[in-house]
Design an enzyme around this catalytic site. Structure first.
Site, short mmCIF file in Angstrom:
data_model
loop_
_atom_site.label_atom_id
_atom_site.label_comp_id
_atom_site.label_asym_id
_atom_site.label_seq_id
_atom_site.Cartn_x
_atom_site.Cartn_y
_atom_site.Cartn_z
N ASN A 1 -10.69 0.69 2.59
CA ASN A 1 -9.48 0.56 3.39
C ASN A 1 -9.71 1.03 4.83
OD1 ASN A 1 -8.45 -0.03 0.87
ND2 ASN A 1 -6.71 1.34 1.03
N HIS B 1 -10.21 5.20 0.65
CA HIS B 1 -9.17 5.22 1.67
C HIS B 1 -9.67 5.98 2.89
CE1 HIS B 1 -5.47 4.49 -1.16
NE2 HIS B 1 -6.44 3.62 -1.35
N GLY B 2 -8.98 5.82 4.02
CA GLY B 2 -9.27 6.60 5.22
C GLY B 2 -10.70 6.43 5.70
N THR C 1 -6.76 3.14 10.86
CA THR C 1 -6.80 3.92 12.10
C THR C 1 -7.66 3.26 13.16
OG1 THR C 1 -6.43 5.97 10.87
CG2 THR C 1 -7.34 6.17 13.09
N SER D 1 -11.93 4.87 8.45
CA SER D 1 -12.19 4.61 9.86
C SER D 1 -13.10 5.64 10.51
CB SER D 1 -10.86 4.54 10.63
OG SER D 1 -10.11 3.41 10.24
N ASP E 1 0.81 -1.22 0.00
CA ASP E 1 0.00 0.00 0.00
C ASP E 1 0.85 1.27 0.00
OD1 ASP E 1 -2.60 1.10 0.02
OD2 ASP E 1 -2.49 1.48 2.18
N HIS E 2 0.32 2.30 -0.67
CA HIS E 2 0.90 3.66 -0.66
C HIS E 2 2.38 3.66 -0.98
CE1 HIS E 2 -2.38 6.38 0.32
NE2 HIS E 2 -2.87 5.42 1.08
#
Length: 293
Positions: free
Chosen positions: A233, A211-212, A236, A214, A84-85
């Site tokens: 994804n 993404h992000g 956190t 949470s 990832d990333h």
């Protein structure tokens, strides 16, 4: 169970109108918790190792990837492995030898032409090695020659027309999009821009990734899956669960020399978090798009 391919999990999720969860892992406890949580939810899962985690693991991808493969092969559900990333493309060759079936190329911080060049180069390498390629596009209009804003910044948006052009220019297999309205992304406060997501779904020919995630409540996770997001994804949420469990354990008893007590609590907390998140995105598409915040 044999290690699954990310592309197979994504294709099956897309055909059933659901999304597959991809969870970032940092330690062996993360890996064990995510797989245990997926088994409890009876859901497939993608284990993600980020470039940042590789740096934390002393620059070595192979040890954590080997642990992930071992746990995945003993799992009762399908598990895939994802890198990832990735900004340092020199990391890519290591992926081919580690059981990784997909990579996310992170060039969204670059001006558009540089983003395309880096992403196309990485995607070509990935496809030559049988690896599925994901990339990210937030806002491509940087000011005064600067790169675009972070795709995860509050208010960032992916333009559908630019997204369609980007996919043609890079030949990626999936696109991570910026469609979340945030209030500092504290737990349960994010909302999906459903109109924009619908336009993106209608404009591009590849699966969409969120993404992000949470900070999104369950209703918004459902809406994302129903609106065309196929891969969601998380990271956190598990790290918060882990840290809180460790802090609680150590505040209630004197710290000793054996870390297994608080790490066990942390693994259990992350397992519970994983089960909840995977269960939240498991509903079929015909029940989702009408979900209200």
């Amino acid at each position: 169970m044999p290690l699954a391919a990310t592309s197979d999990l994504i294709d099956r999720a897309a055909s059933s109108g659901t999304a597959v969860a991809a969870v970032n892992v940092i330690t062996l406890e993360h890996i064990e918790a995510v797989v245990s949580g997926a088994e409890a939810a009876s859901r497939p899962v993608i284990l993600q190792i980020s470039e940042g985690t590789v740096k934390y693991r002393l620059g070595r991808l192979a040890p954590l990837a080997a642990a992930a493969v071992a746990v995945a092969r003993a799992a009762r559900v399908e598990v895939a492995l994802h890198l990832d990333h990735v900004r340092n493309l020199d990391l890519l060759p290591a992926a081919a030898d580690c059981g990784i079936s997909s990579v996310m190329i992170d060039a969204a911080h670059l001006p558009y032409d540089q983003n395309v060049a880096a992403t196309r180069r990485a995607a070509d390498w990935a496809h030559a090695h049988g690896i599925w390629a994901e990339a990210e596009l937030g806002e491509v209009s940087g000011k005064d020659g600067q790169g675009p804003p972070d795709a995860h910044a509050p208010g960032a948006r992916t333009d559908p027309a630019q997204a369609a052009r980007y996919i043609e220019d890079t030949e990626i297999d999936a696109l991570a999009v910026a469609v979340v309205s945030t209030h500092a992304m504290t737990p349960g406060t994010g909302t999906i821009d459903r109109d924009l997501l619908g336009r993106l779904r209608d404009s591009v020919r590849v699966p969409l990734v969120l993404h992000g995630s949470s900070g999104l409540p369950d209703s918004e996770l459902l809406a994302a899956a129903a609106g065309g997001i196929t891969k969601i994804n998380f990271g956190t949420a598990l790290n918060i669960a882990m840290t809180q469990a460790i802090c609680t354990r150590l505040s209630n008893e004197p710290p000793g020399g054996d870390p297994r007590g608080y790490l066990s609590d942390a693994r259990t907390a992350m397992t519970v978090a994983t089960t909840r998140l995977l269960s939240a995105i498991a509903a079929p598409v015909d029940t989702l798009w009408s979900v209200t915040p």
